[in-house]
Design a protein around this motif. Structure first.
Motif, PDB file in Angstrom:
ATOM      1  N   GLN A  83      -7.531  -2.367  -0.713  1.00  0.00           N
ATOM      2  CA  GLN A  83      -6.615  -2.762  -1.744  1.00  0.00           C
ATOM      3  C   GLN A  83      -7.031  -2.827  -3.315  1.00  0.00           C
ATOM      4  N   THR A  84      -6.156  -2.298  -4.206  1.00  0.00           N
ATOM      5  CA  THR A  84      -6.318  -2.136  -5.521  1.00  0.00           C
ATOM      6  C   THR A  84      -5.282  -2.979  -6.530  1.00  0.00           C
ATOM      7  N   SER A  95       2.458   1.622  -3.208  1.00  0.00           N
ATOM      8  CA  SER A  95       1.559   1.996  -4.428  1.00  0.00           C
ATOM      9  C   SER A  95       1.194   3.554  -4.524  1.00  0.00           C
ATOM     10  N   VAL A  96       1.367   4.160  -3.026  1.00  0.00           N
ATOM     11  CA  VAL A  96       1.018   5.648  -2.708  1.00  0.00           C
ATOM     12  C   VAL A  96       2.348   6.178  -3.540  1.00  0.00           C
ATOM     13  N   THR A 132       0.840  -1.132  -0.059  1.00  0.00           N
ATOM     14  CA  THR A 132      -0.174   0.001  -0.134  1.00  0.00           C
ATOM     15  C   THR A 132       0.921   1.292  -0.051  1.00  0.00           C
ATOM     16  N   GLU A 145      -1.501   6.270  -5.792  1.00  0.00           N
ATOM     17  CA  GLU A 145      -2.633   6.051  -5.034  1.00  0.00           C
ATOM     18  C   GLU A 145      -2.811   6.758  -3.869  1.00  0.00           C
ATOM     19  N   ARG A 146      -4.091   7.199  -3.107  1.00  0.00           N
ATOM     20  CA  ARG A 146      -4.137   7.736  -2.269  1.00  0.00           C
ATOM     21  C   ARG A 146      -4.513   6.845  -0.899  1.00  0.00           C
TER      22      ARG A 146
END
Length: 291
Positions: A283-284, A106-107, A103, A112-113
């Protein structure tokens, strides 16, 4: 989710949880070196799946090789080194740090936020990890679990980079990863590990059991079904179910390895697992499964 697919996902988690136990058994009780184990695992995968290398070459091979390096030799090197001393149950709990790591990455790299609730969940998970790896009274950290953390940071990096690779068939992924593992781990074993003939004579059985289980049950069967399910369902449905890997690993570790569940493991799990479950619901990115 179809009931049959749910049970298939549970079987994948059981296979991944069992891999912690089988690997810890072989590495912790016999003179099985981690690089040699990883190399033999790769050889077995290539013997069974090597024909895929002669099919159409995947797009973005450079990025795919980076993913394979992170998920393969870097991850497995730290994982198998850590499992020489770390317990299967403790390692499986620590492995859930993969989701907060992924996570955060990914930010940083995918833009991503992360809201304040997810931020608190990440902090809670990290605090849980610190509780688990700290040995009270020893003024030091459990080095085996530190290696496990490094292994899953590498896996998180591979997961994020994989978003840039595009759609890669699971057979290509596992076969190319095995090739990279063999290219790196075979020379590393020859350079850093000695007495291969003696090891083969004394621990051939445990070495082949651990490598065979990881190659067939984990790499080919569990990973293959996992990527099929990822294509069929939302990530938010699939990723939270991987928490069952920890449950299975802890149960199998206690039953088969007679492991002791320390109080710091329980306290860490109380923080890590709920926090990871919340993060996973949001999660994406595709999380590459446990090795």
């Amino acid at each position: 989710m179809k009931l049959t697919d749910f049970f298939i996902m549970m079987a994948c988690c059981l296979a991944w949880g069992g891999n912690f136990v089988v690997s810890a058994w072989a590495l912790g009780n016999y003179p099985v070196p981690p690089f040699m184990l990883a190399a033999i695992r790769a050889i077995l995968v290539l013997l069974l799946m090597g024909w895929v290398l002669f099919q159409t070459r995947p797009e973005k091979v450079g990025l795919l090789l980076i993913v394979c390096a992170c998920v393969g030799p870097i991850h497995l090197g730290f994982l198998y080194t850590g499992l020489q001393t770390a317990s299967a149950s403790g390692s499986s709990i620590i492995s859930q740090i993969l989701i907060p790591f992924a996570t955060l990455l990914s930010v940083a790299f995918l833009g991503e936020r992360v809201g304040w609730r997810r931020s608190l969940a990440i902090i809670g998970a990290i605090i849980g990890v610190v509780i688990m790896v700290y040995e009270p009274g020893a003024l030091r950290f459990d080095i085996g679990l530190i290696y496990i953390i490094a292994a899953y940071f590498a896996l998180a990096v591979g997961s994020v980079v994989m978003k840039r690779v595009g759609n890669v068939d699971w057979k290509q992924y596992v076969t190319w990863m095995a090739l990279v593992v063999l290219i790196v781990m075979a020379p590393a074993s020859l350079v850093f590990e000695a007495g291969h003939a003696q090891i083969w004579a004394e621990a051939k059985g445990p070495l082949l059991i651990a490598a065979g289980y990881a190659a067939i049950c984990v790499t080919i069967l569990a990973h293959g079904q996992y990527f099929r399910l990822v294509r069929a369902y939302d990530i938010s449905q699939i990723v939270p179910l991987t928490l069952m890997t920890t449950v299975f690993a802890c149960i199998l570790g206690v039953v088969f390895l007679k492991e002791q569940i320390y109080l710091r493991y329980l306290l860490g799990a109380v923080l890590i697992l709920p926090c990871v479950l919340y993060i996973a619901r949001k999660q994406t990115i595709v999380i590459i499964p446990e090795d």
